[in-house]
Design a protein around this motif. Structure first.
Motif, PDB file in Angstrom:
ATOM      1  N   VAL A  51      31.017  92.882 -19.344  1.00  0.00           N
ATOM      2  CA  VAL A  51      30.943  91.831 -20.264  1.00  0.00           C
ATOM      3  C   VAL A  51      31.426  92.211 -21.629  1.00  0.00           C
ATOM      4  CG1 VAL A  51      29.075  90.629 -21.791  1.00  0.00           C
ATOM      5  CG2 VAL A  51      28.655  91.022 -19.399  1.00  0.00           C
ATOM      6  N   ARG A  55      34.156  90.537 -24.001  1.00  0.00           N
ATOM      7  CA  ARG A  55      33.265  89.911 -25.040  1.00  0.00           C
ATOM      8  C   ARG A  55      33.998  88.747 -25.934  1.00  0.00           C
ATOM      9  NH1 ARG A  55      35.469  94.707 -26.308  1.00  0.00           N
ATOM     10  NH2 ARG A  55      36.536  95.184 -28.687  1.00  0.00           N
ATOM     11  N   TYR A  58      33.027  85.221 -24.642  1.00  0.00           N
ATOM     12  CA  TYR A  58      31.625  84.701 -24.587  1.00  0.00           C
ATOM     13  C   TYR A  58      31.191  84.264 -26.040  1.00  0.00           C
ATOM     14  CZ  TYR A  58      30.572  87.224 -20.320  1.00  0.00           C
ATOM     15  OH  TYR A  58      30.710  87.415 -18.852  1.00  0.00           O
ATOM     16  N   CYS A  71      26.035  92.499 -25.710  1.00  0.00           N
ATOM     17  CA  CYS A  71      26.473  92.740 -24.266  1.00  0.00           C
ATOM     18  C   CYS A  71      25.391  93.386 -23.519  1.00  0.00           C
ATOM     19  CB  CYS A  71      27.642  93.698 -24.067  1.00  0.00           C
ATOM     20  SG  CYS A  71      29.162  92.715 -24.795  1.00  0.00           S
ATOM     21  N   TYR A  74      22.836  90.354 -23.134  1.00  0.00           N
ATOM     22  CA  TYR A  74      23.138  89.539 -22.221  1.00  0.00           C
ATOM     23  C   TYR A  74      23.018  90.055 -20.572  1.00  0.00           C
ATOM     24  CZ  TYR A  74      26.271  86.530 -19.478  1.00  0.00           C
ATOM     25  OH  TYR A  74      26.752  85.470 -18.450  1.00  0.00           O
ATOM     26  N   PRO A  89      29.151  82.385 -21.209  1.00  0.00           N
ATOM     27  CA  PRO A  89      30.573  82.665 -21.320  1.00  0.00           C
ATOM     28  C   PRO A  89      31.359  81.256 -21.182  1.00  0.00           C
ATOM     29  CG  PRO A  89      29.694  82.780 -19.029  1.00  0.00           C
ATOM     30  CD  PRO A  89      28.365  82.682 -19.880  1.00  0.00           C
ATOM     31  N   ALA A  94      36.110  84.753 -18.045  1.00  0.00           N
ATOM     32  CA  ALA A  94      34.768  85.405 -18.065  1.00  0.00           C
ATOM     33  C   ALA A  94      34.011  84.502 -17.046  1.00  0.00           C
ATOM     34  CB  ALA A  94      33.898  85.162 -19.392  1.00  0.00           C
ATOM     35  N   ASN A  98      31.974  86.181 -14.019  1.00  0.00           N
ATOM     36  CA  ASN A  98      30.613  86.025 -13.687  1.00  0.00           C
ATOM     37  C   ASN A  98      30.294  85.467 -12.238  1.00  0.00           C
ATOM     38  OD1 ASN A  98      27.990  85.480 -15.902  1.00  0.00           O
ATOM     39  ND2 ASN A  98      30.171  85.769 -16.697  1.00  0.00           N
ATOM     40  N   ILE A 102      29.232  89.319 -11.769  1.00  0.00           N
ATOM     41  CA  ILE A 102      27.948  89.333 -12.300  1.00  0.00           C
ATOM     42  C   ILE A 102      27.184  89.037 -11.307  1.00  0.00           C
ATOM     43  CG2 ILE A 102      26.537  88.591 -14.235  1.00  0.00           C
ATOM     44  CD1 ILE A 102      28.684  90.539 -15.255  1.00  0.00           C
TER      45      ILE A 102
END
Length: 358
Positions: A51, A55, A58, A71, A74, A89, A94, A98, A102
């Motif tokens: 993240v 960044r 986001y 971060c 999150y 995001p 991003a 994810n 993520i």
């Protein structure tokens, strides 16, 4: 009955009667939890790094900027599936990260946390299943009440005769003693052997042999009474400190009673007048090396022969309930139902002894 000094172990508060099967894993629970926490921390830090690297893509509803603390925040709420929605995001890169990184990390994080709980529940279920299977399969085993020096030596002697660890159940009031027995591969029961419910957990009612090696003579008497009440057919052998208590043990139901203090005293006296005799006796006591004493049935080729014509060195002949000496005229000729107590040479190439073919 003369009572020796108080046996602290017999009065230990750790008399729960819990059955403890031999351990299959040497990894402790604290080590397992620490390892899982470390894995969860690695997943969290990996998410924070991902993240933080993205960044700029986001958006924070609070100040429109995302720093290292944001971060970490999150990553925490994302991995825990809380998702407040204050940091989101908005860039395509991003969002792709994810989806591809993520989300798998979130699933892995949940597996680590939930898996710890499931493993505990599964381990309990597995342990209960092992315990039930052990109880259903256990028959004609050996129960050892007291796993001190005497009890441990008795078990080692039986193992030298071919008894497997799976056929031994140790009963002792000390948790440390049971932990040590379990680590060696024996099934252990934490509890006072004078209590019938503790002996029942050791399946004494279905045992073939019961060895009583407690520290106190009065404890040995109570254990003998309880064991004989539960099992009328088991062979019960008990050890006492004082010779005057031996008849009471026999009246309580013991088939054989060993007086430890007087036996040691006789060996001490014999070692003074005949040291070589003590060496031979110690050799006979230690099974699996040098000379061994065995009990075996008479084979067909020996029926009708004299005791002196047997290849083994016969000491006594067991005929029914009578024990005849080798020099007793009634011992010869040998009968098919006789059993011989003989001295043989231990097998140096293996763990057992050179037995006469049966």
């Amino acid at each position: 009955m003369k009572l020796p000094s108080q046996d602290a172990a017999a009065r230990s508060p750790e008399t729960t009667g819990r059955v403890q099967l031999p351990r299959r894993s040497v990894v402790g629970p604290l080590h397992q939890v620490a390892r899982r926490l470390l894995m969860a921390l690695v997943v969290l830090l990996t998410t924070v790094f991902i993240v933080y690297a993205e960044r700029d893509e986001y958006h924070d509803n609070a100040d429109n900027s995302v720093d290292l603390l944001d971060c970490l925040y999150y990553a925490t709420v994302t991995l825990s599936t809380t998702g407040y929605g204050d940091i989101v995001p908005y860039g395509e890169g991003a969002r792709l990260v994810n989806v591809l990184l993520i989300t798998p990390l979130r699933v892995l994080f949940l597996i680590i946390l939930v898996g710890t709980t499931l493993e505990v529940l599964t381990e309990r279920t597995r342990e209960q299943w092992r315990l039930n299977r052990w109880r259903s399969a256990l028959r004609d085993h050996t129960v050892v009440v007291g796993f001190g020096t005497k009890g441990r030596s008795a078990v080692l002697t039986l193992m030298a005769k071919g008894l497997s660890k799976e056929r031994v159940v140790v009963v002792d009031p000390s948790q440390k003693v049971i932990d040590a027995a379990s680590a060696e591969g024996f099934v252990g029961v934490v509890g006072d052997g004078t209590r019938s419910e503790v002996l029942k957990r050791a399946e004494a009612q279905r045992a073939g042999k019961v060895i009583i090696a407690t520290q106190r003579d009065d404890t040995a008497v109570l254990v003998t009474l309880t064991a004989r009440q539960l099992n009328r057919g088991a062979k019960i052998v008990a050890a006492v400190r004082e010779e005057e208590n031996a008849p009471l043990l026999r009246q309580s139901g013991a088939d054989a009673v060993i007086t430890s203090s007087s036996a040691a005293g006789r060996l001490l006296g014999l070692s003074v007048v005949s040291p070589s005799s003590v060496v031979v006796l110690e050799d006979l006591i230690h099974q699996g090396s040098g000379l061994d004493v065995i009990e075996r049935p008479v084979v067909k080729a020996e029926v009708g022969r004299s005791v002196r014509e047997v290849d083994d060195l016969v000491v006594s002949v067991l005929r029914g309930h009578r024990l005849l000496g080798f020099d007793d005229p009634k011992a010869s000729p040998l009968q098919a139902t006789d059993r011989l107590i003989a001295v043989i040479r231990a097998n140096p190439a293996g763990n057992g002894t050179e037995r006469h073919p049966e």
